[in-house]
Design a protein around this motif. Sequence first.
Motif, mmCIF file in Angstrom:
data_model
loop_
_atom_site.group_PDB
_atom_site.id
_atom_site.type_symbol
_atom_site.label_atom_id
_atom_site.label_comp_id
_atom_site.label_asym_id
_atom_site.label_seq_id
_atom_site.Cartn_x
_atom_site.Cartn_y
_atom_site.Cartn_z
ATOM 1 N N UNK A 17 29.891 30.931 121.779
ATOM 2 C CA UNK A 17 30.528 30.787 122.414
ATOM 3 C C UNK A 17 32.350 31.140 123.166
ATOM 4 N N UNK A 18 32.773 31.591 122.096
ATOM 5 C CA UNK A 18 33.684 31.477 122.650
ATOM 6 C C UNK A 18 34.333 32.659 122.994
ATOM 7 N N UNK A 27 31.292 31.051 132.765
ATOM 8 C CA UNK A 27 31.934 30.300 133.315
ATOM 9 C C UNK A 27 32.693 28.878 132.239
ATOM 10 N N UNK A 28 32.098 28.313 131.508
ATOM 11 C CA UNK A 28 32.334 27.028 130.746
ATOM 12 C C UNK A 28 31.296 27.362 129.403
ATOM 13 N N UNK A 29 32.210 26.108 128.813
ATOM 14 C CA UNK A 29 31.818 26.370 127.631
ATOM 15 C C UNK A 29 29.908 25.384 127.481
ATOM 16 N N UNK A 30 29.469 24.651 129.044
ATOM 17 C CA UNK A 30 27.933 24.711 128.738
ATOM 18 C C UNK A 30 27.233 26.147 129.193
ATOM 19 N N UNK A 35 22.846 29.581 127.824
ATOM 20 C CA UNK A 35 23.102 30.805 127.329
ATOM 21 C C UNK A 35 22.350 31.503 126.913
ATOM 22 N N UNK A 36 23.138 30.752 125.362
ATOM 23 C CA UNK A 36 22.872 30.814 124.362
ATOM 24 C C UNK A 36 20.751 30.521 124.014
ATOM 25 N N UNK A 51 25.213 28.717 118.596
ATOM 26 C CA UNK A 51 26.477 28.702 119.312
ATOM 27 C C UNK A 51 27.487 28.861 118.794
ATOM 28 N N UNK A 52 27.358 28.398 118.127
ATOM 29 C CA UNK A 52 29.271 28.809 116.613
ATOM 30 C C UNK A 52 28.671 30.068 115.956
#
Length: 73
Positions: A17-18, A27-30, A35-36, A51-52
């Motif tokens: 995610x990062x 564009x953002x974490x959300x 996308x993931x 995600x992580x």
Amino acid sequence: MNERKFSLEGKEYIELMKLLKYEGLAESGADAKMLIDAGEVLVNGEPELRRRRKLRPGDKVQFAGVEISITDE
């Protein structure tokens, strides 16, 4: 395909995610989470739903015509 390199610069890993946020692919974490979750992001050629997911040197991330190689340089 647009190829890029991402250096961990002495860190052990970066979370998926990062990386997407840092590289401007989300564009953002959300946005990165969506996308993931949708299975649109590939890690080493396979859809990645974690995600992580910890990305380490040698991993390759593909999304939207961009391939990012993770390095330790």
